[in-house]
Scaffold this active site. Structure first.
Site, mmCIF file in Angstrom:
data_model
loop_
_atom_site.group_PDB
_atom_site.id
_atom_site.type_symbol
_atom_site.label_atom_id
_atom_site.label_comp_id
_atom_site.label_asym_id
_atom_site.label_seq_id
_atom_site.Cartn_x
_atom_site.Cartn_y
_atom_site.Cartn_z
ATOM 1 N N SER A 96 0.963 -1.297 0.038
ATOM 2 C CA SER A 96 0.053 -0.036 -0.071
ATOM 3 C C SER A 96 0.918 1.406 0.011
ATOM 4 C CB SER A 96 -0.929 -0.163 1.265
ATOM 5 O OG SER A 96 -1.230 1.206 1.359
ATOM 6 N N GLU A 113 0.204 3.695 1.764
ATOM 7 C CA GLU A 113 0.044 4.007 3.254
ATOM 8 C C GLU A 113 1.660 3.857 3.774
ATOM 9 O OE1 GLU A 113 -2.092 5.244 5.792
ATOM 10 O OE2 GLU A 113 -2.909 5.819 3.917
ATOM 11 N N TYR A 146 -1.548 -0.234 10.506
ATOM 12 C CA TYR A 146 -1.979 -0.825 9.407
ATOM 13 C C TYR A 146 -0.531 -0.627 8.303
ATOM 14 C CZ TYR A 146 -3.761 -1.024 4.446
ATOM 15 O OH TYR A 146 -3.790 -1.630 3.134
HETATM 16 P P1 NAP Z 1 -11.204 -4.872 1.818
HETATM 17 O O1 NAP Z 1 -12.646 -4.619 0.652
HETATM 18 O O2 NAP Z 1 -11.344 -4.345 2.960
HETATM 19 O O3 NAP Z 1 -11.194 -6.499 1.569
HETATM 20 C C1 NAP Z 1 -10.403 -6.981 2.326
HETATM 21 C C2 NAP Z 1 -10.462 -8.502 2.222
HETATM 22 O O4 NAP Z 1 -9.658 -9.227 3.053
HETATM 23 C C3 NAP Z 1 -12.116 -8.845 2.609
HETATM 24 O O5 NAP Z 1 -12.415 -10.065 1.572
HETATM 25 C C4 NAP Z 1 -11.925 -9.693 3.815
HETATM 26 O O6 NAP Z 1 -12.723 -10.517 4.240
HETATM 27 C C5 NAP Z 1 -10.532 -10.243 3.935
HETATM 28 N N1 NAP Z 1 -9.897 -10.538 5.245
HETATM 29 C C6 NAP Z 1 -9.818 -9.662 6.211
HETATM 30 N N2 NAP Z 1 -9.444 -10.351 7.311
HETATM 31 C C7 NAP Z 1 -9.008 -11.525 6.811
HETATM 32 C C8 NAP Z 1 -8.646 -12.649 7.420
HETATM 33 N N3 NAP Z 1 -7.971 -12.764 8.719
HETATM 34 N N4 NAP Z 1 -8.349 -13.822 6.776
HETATM 35 C C9 NAP Z 1 -8.572 -13.823 5.271
HETATM 36 N N5 NAP Z 1 -9.345 -12.731 4.645
HETATM 37 C C10 NAP Z 1 -9.203 -11.772 5.441
HETATM 38 O O7 NAP Z 1 -9.957 -4.390 0.921
HETATM 39 P P2 NAP Z 1 -9.704 -3.847 -0.625
HETATM 40 O O8 NAP Z 1 -10.269 -2.286 -0.992
HETATM 41 O O9 NAP Z 1 -10.347 -4.918 -1.463
HETATM 42 O O10 NAP Z 1 -8.236 -4.072 -0.678
HETATM 43 C C11 NAP Z 1 -7.588 -5.269 -1.220
HETATM 44 C C12 NAP Z 1 -6.251 -5.412 -0.427
HETATM 45 O O11 NAP Z 1 -5.236 -4.133 -1.051
HETATM 46 C C13 NAP Z 1 -5.743 -5.266 0.983
HETATM 47 O O12 NAP Z 1 -4.951 -5.990 1.456
HETATM 48 C C14 NAP Z 1 -5.733 -3.704 1.266
HETATM 49 O O13 NAP Z 1 -4.873 -3.633 2.375
HETATM 50 C C15 NAP Z 1 -4.789 -3.688 0.166
HETATM 51 N N6 NAP Z 1 -4.793 -2.154 -0.422
HETATM 52 C C16 NAP Z 1 -5.943 -1.496 -0.843
HETATM 53 C C17 NAP Z 1 -5.979 -0.106 -1.362
HETATM 54 C C18 NAP Z 1 -7.304 0.612 -1.626
HETATM 55 O O14 NAP Z 1 -7.233 1.575 -1.764
HETATM 56 N N7 NAP Z 1 -8.506 -0.190 -1.728
HETATM 57 C C19 NAP Z 1 -4.759 0.391 -1.480
HETATM 58 C C20 NAP Z 1 -3.595 -0.220 -1.451
HETATM 59 C C21 NAP Z 1 -3.741 -1.402 -0.746
HETATM 60 P P3 NAP Z 1 -14.249 -10.168 4.786
HETATM 61 O O15 NAP Z 1 -15.203 -9.982 3.482
HETATM 62 O O16 NAP Z 1 -14.671 -11.528 5.686
HETATM 63 O O17 NAP Z 1 -14.216 -8.853 5.656
HETATM 64 O O1 G4F Z 2 -10.746 6.393 2.637
HETATM 65 P P1 G4F Z 2 -9.681 6.373 3.744
HETATM 66 O O2 G4F Z 2 -10.139 5.658 5.090
HETATM 67 O O3 G4F Z 2 -8.567 5.906 3.116
HETATM 68 P P2 G4F Z 2 -6.933 5.669 3.657
HETATM 69 O O4 G4F Z 2 -6.888 6.036 5.075
HETATM 70 O O5 G4F Z 2 -6.330 6.455 2.585
HETATM 71 O O6 G4F Z 2 -6.744 4.009 3.386
HETATM 72 C C1 G4F Z 2 -7.070 3.615 2.122
HETATM 73 O O7 G4F Z 2 -6.106 3.597 1.425
HETATM 74 C C2 G4F Z 2 -4.994 2.973 1.565
HETATM 75 C C3 G4F Z 2 -3.850 3.446 0.118
HETATM 76 O O8 G4F Z 2 -3.306 4.488 0.539
HETATM 77 C C4 G4F Z 2 -4.896 1.479 1.565
HETATM 78 F F1 G4F Z 2 -3.998 0.843 1.913
HETATM 79 C C5 G4F Z 2 -5.942 1.420 2.741
HETATM 80 O O9 G4F Z 2 -6.099 -0.008 3.028
HETATM 81 C C6 G4F Z 2 -7.219 1.999 2.376
HETATM 82 O O10 G4F Z 2 -7.928 1.221 1.485
HETATM 83 O O11 G4F Z 2 -9.287 7.735 4.106
HETATM 84 C C7 G4F Z 2 -8.916 8.577 3.277
HETATM 85 C C8 G4F Z 2 -8.807 10.217 3.883
HETATM 86 C C9 G4F Z 2 -7.925 9.882 5.039
HETATM 87 O O12 G4F Z 2 -7.092 11.184 5.100
HETATM 88 C C10 G4F Z 2 -9.050 10.182 6.216
HETATM 89 O O13 G4F Z 2 -8.394 11.038 7.496
HETATM 90 O O14 G4F Z 2 -9.942 10.510 4.126
HETATM 91 C C11 G4F Z 2 -10.036 11.167 5.502
HETATM 92 N N1 G4F Z 2 -11.158 11.157 5.844
HETATM 93 C C12 G4F Z 2 -12.029 12.231 6.458
HETATM 94 N N2 G4F Z 2 -13.331 11.728 6.721
HETATM 95 C C13 G4F Z 2 -12.344 9.979 6.302
HETATM 96 C C14 G4F Z 2 -13.300 10.522 6.772
HETATM 97 N N3 G4F Z 2 -11.887 8.688 6.133
HETATM 98 C C15 G4F Z 2 -12.901 7.920 6.541
HETATM 99 N N4 G4F Z 2 -12.651 6.456 6.243
HETATM 100 N N5 G4F Z 2 -13.968 8.124 6.862
HETATM 101 C C16 G4F Z 2 -14.281 9.558 7.136
HETATM 102 O O15 G4F Z 2 -15.458 9.981 7.806
#
Ligand code: NAP
Ligand code: G4F
Length: 331
Positions: free
Chosen positions: A125, A127, A148
């Site tokens: 990520s 992050e 995280y």
């Molecule tokens: P997500 O919607 O939160 O999906 C997470 C998945 O992980 C869900 O299927 C969840 O299952 C599963 N999971 C959670 N705990 C687990 C465990 N103990 N064992 C097996 N599976 C488990 O996340 P996403 O947005 O699809 O992201 C996919 C991956 O990319 C994650 O690793 C995330 O950290 C990474 N990532 C995401 C972003 C982003 O912006 N979306 C950016 C960078 C990296 P349940 O459905 O049962 O909860």
């Molecule tokens: O949508 P967020 O929770 O995403 P964040 O923290 O960027 O993390 C996501 O992206 C990462 C990649 O850079 C992934 F690795 C991670 O798994 C996840 O998918 O928050 C985005 C921004 C933050 O700055 C947060 O402080 O939005 C701000 N924010 C403001 N109000 C909020 C809110 N975030 C959330 N979740 N909820 C709010 O009400």
């Protein structure tokens, strides 16, 4: 037939990867963890597909991972499973490290012991860059700002270590934020598109948010899944940033969504300090030129296309909700 395993198949990105791999003719095994209620709605439309099979497993449970990998001996393993919420990770730091960090090592070890030729990709990520200023690329120093992000850094280095120590095809995709209509409801983009569409239809009056000043680089999750596939099937094992290269503040995102619905966000958006994080990541903007030049990746979605698709989908949900509420009043 080629096969792959996807952990996190019930999540946002796992569901797009599942569609992509099925469309490419793979037999797809999805790791699903036990839950007290059904939570497979992102892949329900694929359930009848003859090449999709779900198996119970958990990233916290080596024995399940070892059995799945030993039985299937997949060509590819996509590790998308994680406790993926940054704010939540401050509340459950140990659990986050166990699933999001050590979980990567469990999969790598299970592959090493049972199927060393399986190609492995973990969803690292942006992050991990945390406080390092943009633009961020493969050479930028990590400065993680949450449990995280610390866990993701552990998984990132474990992956490189297994590549170097055991000559395994183990790689990192370092994705910046990716969103879609399937994004979890507690991430900011989806929270905003759900809130704004419900406000538009009179289903709620206000939307509580935290820090609006931080900036993110948003892509569509379908584009990110395409990039992950290119990375894991590349000629050589390497790590790549996946990003749009565009940066917008949360406030800009909010303003755009509300104005597309002819609403003034200032009338509806309220501040809730409980949504702030102990340490914030102020600005993320990825430089994905390595991926674009070496593997020819190019996103299909623009920022506006992403927002339009999310609004359209959440407007449908809000419209159904309103219909049900209006009908209840008539009974
Ligand atoms: P997500 O919607 O939160 O999906 C997470 C998945 O992980 C869900 O299927 C969840 O299952 C599963 N999971 C959670 N705990 C687990 C465990 N103990 N064992 C097996 N599976 C488990 O996340 P996403 O947005 O699809 O992201 C996919 C991956 O990319 C994650 O690793 C995330 O950290 C990474 N990532 C995401 C972003 C982003 O912006 N979306 C950016 C960078 C990296 P349940 O459905 O049962 O909860
Ligand atoms: O949508 P967020 O929770 O995403 P964040 O923290 O960027 O993390 C996501 O992206 C990462 C990649 O850079 C992934 F690795 C991670 O798994 C996840 O998918 O928050 C985005 C921004 C933050 O700055 C947060 O402080 O939005 C701000 N924010 C403001 N109000 C909020 C809110 N975030 C959330 N979740 N909820 C709010 O009400």
């Amino acid at each position: 037939m080629k096969s792959c395993v996807i952990s996190g198949i019930s999540g946002q990105t796992g569901s797009y990867l599942c569609e992509l791999l099925l469309s490419k003719g793979y037999k797809v095994y999805g790791i699903k963890r036990r839950s007290s209620s059904i939570n497979t709605e992102r892949i329900d439309h694929l359930f009848d597909h003859p090449n999709l099979e779900l198996v119970y497993g958990d990233l916290a449970d080596y024995s399940s991972l070892s059995s799945i990998i030993g039985d299937v001996k997949p060509d590819l393993f996509f590790n998308c499973g994680a406790m993926s919420h940054v704010k939540v990770s401050f509340g459950i730091p140990e659990y986050t490290m166990d699933v999001t960090g050590t979980g990567v090592i469990r999969v790598l070890e299970a592959i090493r012991k049972n199927s060393p030729s399986t190609r492995f990709l973990t969803a690292s990520s942006s992050e991990m860059y945390g406080a390092s200023p943009p633009p961020q690329n493969e050479d930028t120093k990590f400065h993680p700002c949450s449990p995280y992000a610390v866990a993701k850094v552990a998984g990132y280095y474990a992956t490189i270590n297994y590549r170097e120590a055991y000559n395994m095809f183990a790689v990192n995709s370092v994705a910046f934020n990716h969103e879609s209509p399937r994004r979890g409801e507690t991430f900011v983009t989806r929270k905003v598109t759900i809130g704004a569409t419900r406000i538009k239809l009179g289903l709620q009056n206000e939307l509580y948010l935290g820090n609006l000043k931080s900036k993110r680089d948003w892509s569509h999750a379908a584009d990110t899944a395409e990039a992950m596939y290119k990375i894991i099937t590349a000629d050589s094992a390497d790590d790549y940033v996946i990003s749009s290269g565009e940066m917008h503040s949360i406030e800009e995102f909010v303003e755009k969504v509300f104005s597309k619905l002819d609403l003034d966000y200032k009338k509806y958006v309220k501040f809730d300090p409980r949504l702030l994080r102990p340490t914030e990541v102020d600005a993320l903007c990825g430089d994905s030129s390595k991926l674009r030049n070496a593997l020819g990746w190019k996103p299909k979605y623009t920022f506006d296309m992403l927002i339009d698709e999310m609004i359209e989908s959440d407007m449908k949900l809000a419209t159904n909700e309103k219909l049900i509420k209006d009908n209840e009043k008539k009974i």
